[in-house]
Design a protein around this motif. Sequence first.
Motif, PDB file in Angstrom:
ATOM      1  N   MET A  61      14.628   3.315  49.228  1.00  0.00           N
ATOM      2  CA  MET A  61      15.114   3.009  47.992  1.00  0.00           C
ATOM      3  C   MET A  61      14.895   3.924  46.913  1.00  0.00           C
ATOM      4  SD  MET A  61      16.745   1.520  45.607  1.00  0.00           S
ATOM      5  CE  MET A  61      17.312  -0.028  46.653  1.00  0.00           C
ATOM      6  N   ILE A  62      13.751   4.235  46.832  1.00  0.00           N
ATOM      7  CA  ILE A  62      13.236   5.491  46.132  1.00  0.00           C
ATOM      8  C   ILE A  62      14.078   6.720  46.574  1.00  0.00           C
ATOM      9  CG2 ILE A  62      11.247   7.110  45.460  1.00  0.00           C
ATOM     10  CD1 ILE A  62      11.019   4.104  44.488  1.00  0.00           C
ATOM     11  N   GLU A  71      16.934   6.720  47.437  1.00  0.00           N
ATOM     12  CA  GLU A  71      18.265   6.358  47.215  1.00  0.00           C
ATOM     13  C   GLU A  71      18.473   6.950  45.573  1.00  0.00           C
ATOM     14  OE1 GLU A  71      21.173   5.555  48.563  1.00  0.00           O
ATOM     15  OE2 GLU A  71      19.940   5.814  50.321  1.00  0.00           O
ATOM     16  N   VAL A  72      17.325   6.328  44.867  1.00  0.00           N
ATOM     17  CA  VAL A  72      17.497   6.674  43.271  1.00  0.00           C
ATOM     18  C   VAL A  72      17.406   8.230  43.127  1.00  0.00           C
ATOM     19  CG1 VAL A  72      16.076   6.503  41.307  1.00  0.00           C
ATOM     20  CG2 VAL A  72      16.091   4.438  43.008  1.00  0.00           C
ATOM     21  N   MET A  73      16.134   8.874  43.890  1.00  0.00           N
ATOM     22  CA  MET A  73      16.275  10.496  43.953  1.00  0.00           C
ATOM     23  C   MET A  73      17.353  10.969  44.023  1.00  0.00           C
ATOM     24  SD  MET A  73      13.122  11.370  46.078  1.00  0.00           S
ATOM     25  CE  MET A  73      11.194  11.026  45.721  1.00  0.00           C
ATOM     26  N   GLY A 101      20.248   9.918  44.178  1.00  0.00           N
ATOM     27  CA  GLY A 101      21.417   9.516  43.439  1.00  0.00           C
ATOM     28  C   GLY A 101      21.419   9.758  42.045  1.00  0.00           C
ATOM     29  N   SER A 102      20.147  10.597  41.526  1.00  0.00           N
ATOM     30  CA  SER A 102      20.119  10.654  40.393  1.00  0.00           C
ATOM     31  C   SER A 102      19.829  11.941  40.071  1.00  0.00           C
ATOM     32  CB  SER A 102      18.848   9.896  39.583  1.00  0.00           C
ATOM     33  OG  SER A 102      17.694  10.162  40.262  1.00  0.00           O
ATOM     34  N   PHE A 103      18.879  12.789  39.477  1.00  0.00           N
ATOM     35  CA  PHE A 103      18.567  14.202  39.155  1.00  0.00           C
ATOM     36  C   PHE A 103      17.811  14.866  40.429  1.00  0.00           C
ATOM     37  CE2 PHE A 103      17.620  12.087  35.178  1.00  0.00           C
ATOM     38  CZ  PHE A 103      18.605  12.088  34.873  1.00  0.00           C
ATOM     39  N   TYR A 104      17.757  14.425  41.594  1.00  0.00           N
ATOM     40  CA  TYR A 104      16.930  15.124  42.558  1.00  0.00           C
ATOM     41  C   TYR A 104      17.736  15.082  43.985  1.00  0.00           C
ATOM     42  CZ  TYR A 104      13.416  13.809  39.157  1.00  0.00           C
ATOM     43  OH  TYR A 104      12.777  13.561  38.131  1.00  0.00           O
ATOM     44  N   ASN A 105      18.964  15.628  43.681  1.00  0.00           N
ATOM     45  CA  ASN A 105      19.929  15.485  44.640  1.00  0.00           C
ATOM     46  C   ASN A 105      20.478  16.740  45.626  1.00  0.00           C
ATOM     47  OD1 ASN A 105      21.166  16.816  42.630  1.00  0.00           O
ATOM     48  ND2 ASN A 105      22.927  15.327  42.419  1.00  0.00           N
ATOM     49  N   HIS A 144      16.135  17.917  48.612  1.00  0.00           N
ATOM     50  CA  HIS A 144      15.611  16.534  48.665  1.00  0.00           C
ATOM     51  C   HIS A 144      16.433  15.686  49.838  1.00  0.00           C
ATOM     52  CE1 HIS A 144      15.379  17.823  44.335  1.00  0.00           C
ATOM     53  NE2 HIS A 144      14.155  17.651  44.775  1.00  0.00           N
ATOM     54  N   LEU A 171      16.657   6.459  33.588  1.00  0.00           N
ATOM     55  CA  LEU A 171      16.472   7.849  33.866  1.00  0.00           C
ATOM     56  C   LEU A 171      17.679   8.382  32.870  1.00  0.00           C
ATOM     57  CD1 LEU A 171      15.956   8.188  37.635  1.00  0.00           C
ATOM     58  CD2 LEU A 171      14.261   8.499  35.729  1.00  0.00           C
ATOM     59  N   PHE A 186      20.717   6.264  34.876  1.00  0.00           N
ATOM     60  CA  PHE A 186      20.561   5.758  36.055  1.00  0.00           C
ATOM     61  C   PHE A 186      19.547   4.510  35.794  1.00  0.00           C
ATOM     62  CE2 PHE A 186      21.716  10.024  36.586  1.00  0.00           C
ATOM     63  CZ  PHE A 186      22.590   9.899  37.904  1.00  0.00           C
ATOM     64  N   PHE A 220      20.027   0.685  40.494  1.00  0.00           N
ATOM     65  CA  PHE A 220      19.277   0.616  41.819  1.00  0.00           C
ATOM     66  C   PHE A 220      18.292  -0.773  41.682  1.00  0.00           C
ATOM     67  CE2 PHE A 220      20.163   4.976  41.090  1.00  0.00           C
ATOM     68  CZ  PHE A 220      20.732   5.330  42.166  1.00  0.00           C
ATOM     69  N   ILE A 242      15.011  -2.255  42.784  1.00  0.00           N
ATOM     70  CA  ILE A 242      14.105  -1.566  43.350  1.00  0.00           C
ATOM     71  C   ILE A 242      13.019  -2.642  44.141  1.00  0.00           C
ATOM     72  CG2 ILE A 242      11.658  -0.222  42.715  1.00  0.00           C
ATOM     73  CD1 ILE A 242      14.196   1.288  42.219  1.00  0.00           C
ATOM     74  N   LEU A 301       9.662   9.074  39.262  1.00  0.00           N
ATOM     75  CA  LEU A 301      10.832   9.958  38.926  1.00  0.00           C
ATOM     76  C   LEU A 301      10.426  10.615  37.716  1.00  0.00           C
ATOM     77  CD1 LEU A 301      13.782   9.671  40.541  1.00  0.00           C
ATOM     78  CD2 LEU A 301      11.898   7.925  40.952  1.00  0.00           C
ATOM     79  N   MET A 320       8.202  13.612  39.210  1.00  0.00           N
ATOM     80  CA  MET A 320       9.039  14.862  39.725  1.00  0.00           C
ATOM     81  C   MET A 320       9.324  15.794  38.764  1.00  0.00           C
ATOM     82  SD  MET A 320      10.859  12.790  43.159  1.00  0.00           S
ATOM     83  CE  MET A 320      11.114  14.526  43.934  1.00  0.00           C
ATOM     84  N   ALA A 338      19.520  20.791  42.242  1.00  0.00           N
ATOM     85  CA  ALA A 338      19.735  19.495  41.322  1.00  0.00           C
ATOM     86  C   ALA A 338      19.470  19.875  40.029  1.00  0.00           C
ATOM     87  CB  ALA A 338      18.392  18.791  41.963  1.00  0.00           C
ATOM     88  N   PRO A 339      20.020  18.949  39.243  1.00  0.00           N
ATOM     89  CA  PRO A 339      19.739  18.849  37.903  1.00  0.00           C
ATOM     90  C   PRO A 339      18.382  19.198  37.429  1.00  0.00           C
ATOM     91  CG  PRO A 339      21.311  16.938  38.101  1.00  0.00           C
ATOM     92  CD  PRO A 339      20.652  17.499  39.615  1.00  0.00           C
ATOM     93  N   VAL A 340      17.514  18.807  38.109  1.00  0.00           N
ATOM     94  CA  VAL A 340      15.892  18.985  37.713  1.00  0.00           C
ATOM     95  C   VAL A 340      15.675  20.402  37.807  1.00  0.00           C
ATOM     96  CG1 VAL A 340      14.796  18.800  40.183  1.00  0.00           C
ATOM     97  CG2 VAL A 340      13.524  18.179  38.137  1.00  0.00           C
TER      98      VAL A 340
END
Lengths: 312, 312, 312, 312
Positions: free
Chosen positions: A220-221, A223-225, A227-231, A235, B140, B152, B177, B179, B193, B196, B232-234
Motif C-alpha cells: 500500500m505504501i 502504491e502511495v509512493m 501514485g504520488s511524488f515518487y513515481n 521507485h 500530500l 493525494f 489511498f 492505508i 512520505l 522521502m 519523479a516530482p520529488v
Amino acid sequence: MKRHGAPADLAQPQQRDIIMKIGFIGLGAMGHPMARRLLDAGHHLVVYNRTAAKADDLVAMGAVLVETPAAVAWEVDIVFSMMFDDATTQETTFGKDGIAAGLSSKAIHVCCSTVSLAQARRLRDGHAERGQSYVSANVLGRPPAAEAGELFVMAAGSRNALDRLEPVLKCFGPHVFRIGDDPIQANLAKLSLNFMIYSTIEQMAEVFALNEKAGTDPRMIFEVMTGSFYNAPVHKNYGKLMVEHDYDYPGAPVTLGLKDVKMFMDAGGDYGVPLPYASVVRDRLLSAVSAGDADRDFVVLLERVRQESGLK
Amino acid sequence: MKRHGAPADLAQPQQRDIIMKIGFIGLGAMGHPMARRLLDAGHHLVVYNRTAAKADDLVAMGAVLVETPAAVAWEVDIVFSMMFDDATTQETTFGKDGIAAGLSSKAIHVCCSTVSLAQARRLRDGHAERGQSYVSANVLGRPPAAEAGELFVMAAGSRNALDRLEPVLKCFGPHVFRIGDDPIQANLAKLSLNFMIYSTIEQMAEVFALNEKAGTDPRMIFEVMTGSFYNAPVHKNYGKLMVEHDYDYPGAPVTLGLKDVKMFMDAGGDYGVPLPYASVVRDRLLSAVSAGDADRDFVVLLERVRQESGLK
Amino acid sequence: MKRHGAPADLAQPQQRDIIMKIGFIGLGAMGHPMARRLLDAGHHLVVYNRTAAKADDLVAMGAVLVETPAAVAWEVDIVFSMMFDDATTQETTFGKDGIAAGLSSKAIHVCCSTVSLAQARRLRDGHAERGQSYVSANVLGRPPAAEAGELFVMAAGSRNALDRLEPVLKCFGPHVFRIGDDPIQANLAKLSLNFMIYSTIEQMAEVFALNEKAGTDPRMIFEVMTGSFYNAPVHKNYGKLMVEHDYDYPGAPVTLGLKDVKMFMDAGGDYGVPLPYASVVRDRLLSAVSAGDADRDFVVLLERVRQESGLK
Amino acid sequence: MKRHGAPADLAQPQQRDIIMKIGFIGLGAMGHPMARRLLDAGHHLVVYNRTAAKADDLVAMGAVLVETPAAVAWEVDIVFSMMFDDATTQETTFGKDGIAAGLSSKAIHVCCSTVSLAQARRLRDGHAERGQSYVSANVLGRPPAAEAGELFVMAAGSRNALDRLEPVLKCFGPHVFRIGDDPIQANLAKLSLNFMIYSTIEQMAEVFALNEKAGTDPRMIFEVMTGSFYNAPVHKNYGKLMVEHDYDYPGAPVTLGLKDVKMFMDAGGDYGVPLPYASVVRDRLLSAVSAGDADRDFVVLLERVRQESGLK
C-alpha cells in the motif's frame, strides 16, 4: 564487408550518411546489444571478445571478428570498449596487444566500462601520454534498453571528439549528455547515478519496514509512493521487487552493489567529500553478504532492514 | 444556508447527489483551499478559524462561520480539522469547546493535520473513549494542488467510516489511498512520505557536491537525473531549487523539516526501527540551523554538504 | 533529632563543624546511600519517599521522615532530590505539596536527577520565578560508589550557592566539579558523560565483532585494550561484560540507555549540534528492543553488531 | 662485531643468555629506537635503511650496515621490518634483493609495519609459498615509548615462532600479546586499536562541541572525563590536545588517520562487518582535508564538529 539490411526505423538518415568503421570490444550483456545497434545503423563493425563465440551472430550479420583489441583498434575510426571491471579494462587497453597498441592518431577510444576513478585516470592519462584520443561514455540502463536503443549516454572528453562521436552515440539512445571536458567526469556521473539506485532502495527500505511494523502493508505504501511524488523508474522498478520480496530476479547481485558503492565512496575520498548515505548503504550490503545473500539481487538489503527491526 | 453556484466542472454528479453538512476547522494555507473545494462541490460548509477573517471569502460563498470547534461539530455530519501541530490539534479536539465536545455519535471527525504518532494515538484513543468516530486523512501536496483538487489523500480508519467519507475525500484529489483500519497508520504514512522528500534532498546533495568538486556543473547532473531514471516530482521540484541555489523559495523552512524528521524518528523509536538515513538528515538540518538558515527552505541543506566538502 | 555515631573515617572536620539541616527526597538505589552519607557526616536529615518503608533504616539512625516534599523543604537549609525521570521530578518539585511549596528563600533545592534539558529548564525557571535558590548536582557512579562516598559530582548554579554546598556535596565523593553558573550545564554534562558509556560500548562492539569474524578471541582484544591505552573504567567494566556475554548483570537495561541517548540527542537538537555517533547508538538500542532485549543490560547491543556481521 | 656496553637496567638476564643475530630494516621514527633496543639488549644487529645515514649512530654502537634487505636476511636468525606502507613493505619483502630473497629456512621474518589486510595476506602467503617463517608483530605506542622500551606488542603466527621470538619482542616492551596463529590477526588488531583512537576523538568532539554550545568550557568537561571514568591515555592525551586546540603538535596528520581508517573499513569489507562509527570518522577526516587541514594533527577533526555546530 557484407551489410545486413538494417530495419527502416533504425536507419536514421544522418547515421546512414556518415558510415564509419567502428570497433567494439567486450560483447557481454550490455556490450553485445550495443554493438548490434551500431551494425543495425549501417556502420562497419570490427569486434573482439575473449570468448569469440559470443560474436557469432554479429559476424553472421556482417561484423568482422579479429584476434586482439589491438587488431580492432588498427582497423577503425572509433573503438568502443565495455569491460567488466578495472582490471579487464586496464588489460584490454594497455596490456599486450591492447587497444593502445593499435590506436592510430586519428582514432578515438571510447570506454563505456563502469570503472573506479583511479582506473578512469589511468585510461585518460595513459592515452594522453601516447598522444591518443580518449573519451569516456558511460551508459545508464539494462540490457533490454541496450537492445532497444534506449540507453542514456553520459559522455565526457574534448569537444571535438564529442562532436564527432555524437551521431554514433545516439545509436545507443536518443539522450547523449555531455558531462564535461575531462573523461573522468563521465565516470563519476555514472558512479553517482548508480549510487542513487542503492540509496533509493535504502530509503524505501526504511519506510517499508517502519510501516510494516505498524501493521501497514508495504504494497500500500508502494502504491502511495508511485501514485504520488515518487513515481520515477527507480521507485517503480526497485520498489516493486522489494514489496514482492523478489530477491532473485535476474538482476544485479549484492556484490556488484558493493563494488559500485565502494567506487563511489573512493571518489568521495579522492575529492574530500563526506558521503554519509553511501556509508549506510555499504554497511547494509556488507550485512547482506554476512547473511549469505551475496549473490541475490541487491534489493535484498530490505531483509537486513527488516531483521534489524525485528520483522519475521 | 445560501448556496453559491458551483462551477460545472467541479460539481460531479455523485457528489451532487449526496450533499452533506461538513465542518472545516483550520483555514490555513492548506485548510482554506480544501474547505473551498468542499463548498465548490456543493456541500453545506460550517467553518471555524482562530483568526475569523480568514473565513471571509468562504462565508461570502455561503459557508457559515461559528465561534468554536464544538459549534462546528454540533452542526455537521463530518468535521475536518487541519491544524499546524500537535498542541493546536489537541486543543482544537479535546480542549474546552473542542470538537469532541460537540461531535454527535453519528458524525465523524476527520483529522488531516500532520502530527506525531503520540498525538495521533491521543486523537484515536480520546475519541474512542467517548464513543466517537474518528478517521485520519492526511494529504500530500502543496497549496496550489489543494486549490486544484490534486492532493493525494491517505486515509485510515474503520471501513464504514471510510466508505462514507470516500466521495467527500475525493473533493481534495482523485486518489484516496486506504492505508489501514487504525487511524495512526495514515499518520505514519504521511510522516514516511515526507521523510522521502528530505532523504531525497540529502541523496541529491551528496551527488551534486561530489560532482561539483570534480568540476561538473550540478545542473548537468540534474539534467541527467531527471532525464533518465530519477524523474519523479520529488527529483524535479527539489533538485531544481538545489541546483539553482534557490533557498528562499516560499516553501517550507528548515525548522519544519526538523519537526517532520523528528516525528518520523520518534515513530521509529516507538516501533523499534533503526532509521540511519533519517539520522543523517536530522544532523544536516541541525547544522543548517546552526549556520543561521533555520528559516530558509530546507533544500538549503545542500549548503551544509557543500561546506563540509570545502566548496566555496 | 537523635544522632547516630558517625564512623571516624567519614566525619571530616570541616563537615563536622558545619552541621546543617538537610532534606533528601527519593530514596532509590542511588538516593538512599547518598542520604545515608549525609547522616553519617553528622547532618540532621529529613526525608521523604513515596514508599515510606525505604526510609526505615535511615529513621532508625536518626533521620526524620515526613509526609510530603513540601514538608521536607519547610524544615531544612538544603533539600536534595533524586528522582527517576522528568515526570516524577516535575511532580516532586512543582506538584501539590512539592518542594517549591515549602522551600524558604534561604534554602536551596539541589536536584540530582538525570533529566532532559527541557525538564532541567523547567526546574531552573520554575524556581527562578518563585525567587528560590536552585542548583543542579548530577552524580556519576553506581550504587556501591554512592555507599562508599566515591561518586563524582557535577554541580552548576550560582557561585554563592555552590560555595555553601561544596562541603555537603563532598559527602558524596571527593571530586566536586563546578560546571558552570547555569544549572542546566550540569544536566548536559551528565547526559554527555552517560553518552560516552554507550558510545564506548558501540566502539568496542565494532572492534570485537570484526576481530571475532577474523578468528580472534574478543577476550584477547580486551586484554590488549585494557593492557594498553584503553584502560579506563569505561573500557574495563563494560568491555568485560561484553566479552563474557554477560548481558543479564543487574545493571542498566536497554530501555534506560535509549532514554539517556534520546535526552542527549534532544540536547543536540536544542543547540543545533549534529551527533552522528549518538544516532548510531540509538539505532543499535532500538534494534536490541526489536530483538526482545529491552530489559537486558545495554551492553547487549554487542549482539546486534554480531548479528549484522553474521556471527552465530 | 664490536659490542657497546648495554646499560645495566636494560640487560635482563634471559636476554643476555640468548644473544642472537637480528636484522632490522626500516630505521624511521619507530624503527630506529626499536633497533637500538635490540642493540642495547646485547644482540648482534644487522641493519638496512634506504637512507643509509640514519644508521650512523647504530653502526657507531656496533651494528653492521648492509646494502640490501636480502643481505640483512642472509646474515640473521630474525629479521624485523618496519616500513611506512603497503608498497614499501611489499617491495622490501618480495622485491629484487628483498627479504624473501635472503631469508633462510631457519630464520623468521617479523613484520612490524601497519599495513592493510590485503598486504598482510600477501606477506603471509608469499612467505608460505617459499616455505619461509613469518610472523606479524605490530606495536602500539609513539617514538618516545619505543625508546623507553614501553611499546605494546601484538604478535601473531605459529606457536613455535612466537616462543622463539618472545624474549626478543620483550626488548620493545614488557607486554607481548599473542593474538592468534594467523599473522593477519595481529595486523587486524593493530588496525582496530588505531581505530579506537580516531573513534574516541570523534566521541569526545561531539561532547565538547555540544557542551561548548551550551556555554560550558570544554576544559571543564575534560576535567570531569579524565577525573572520573574516562581516564585512559587515549582520553588524556588526545582530549588534552583537543581542548587546547593544539592541532599542530608534531603528531600524526589527518592523512595518516584517513589511511588507517580506510584500512580498518576495508577489513570490515573483507569480513562483512558493518562499521558505522568508522564511516563517521572517515567523513570527518575527509571534511578536514577539504578544509585545508590535511597535514595537521588528526585531532583537528574537532574543528569540523565545531563548525557543523556553528561554533566560531
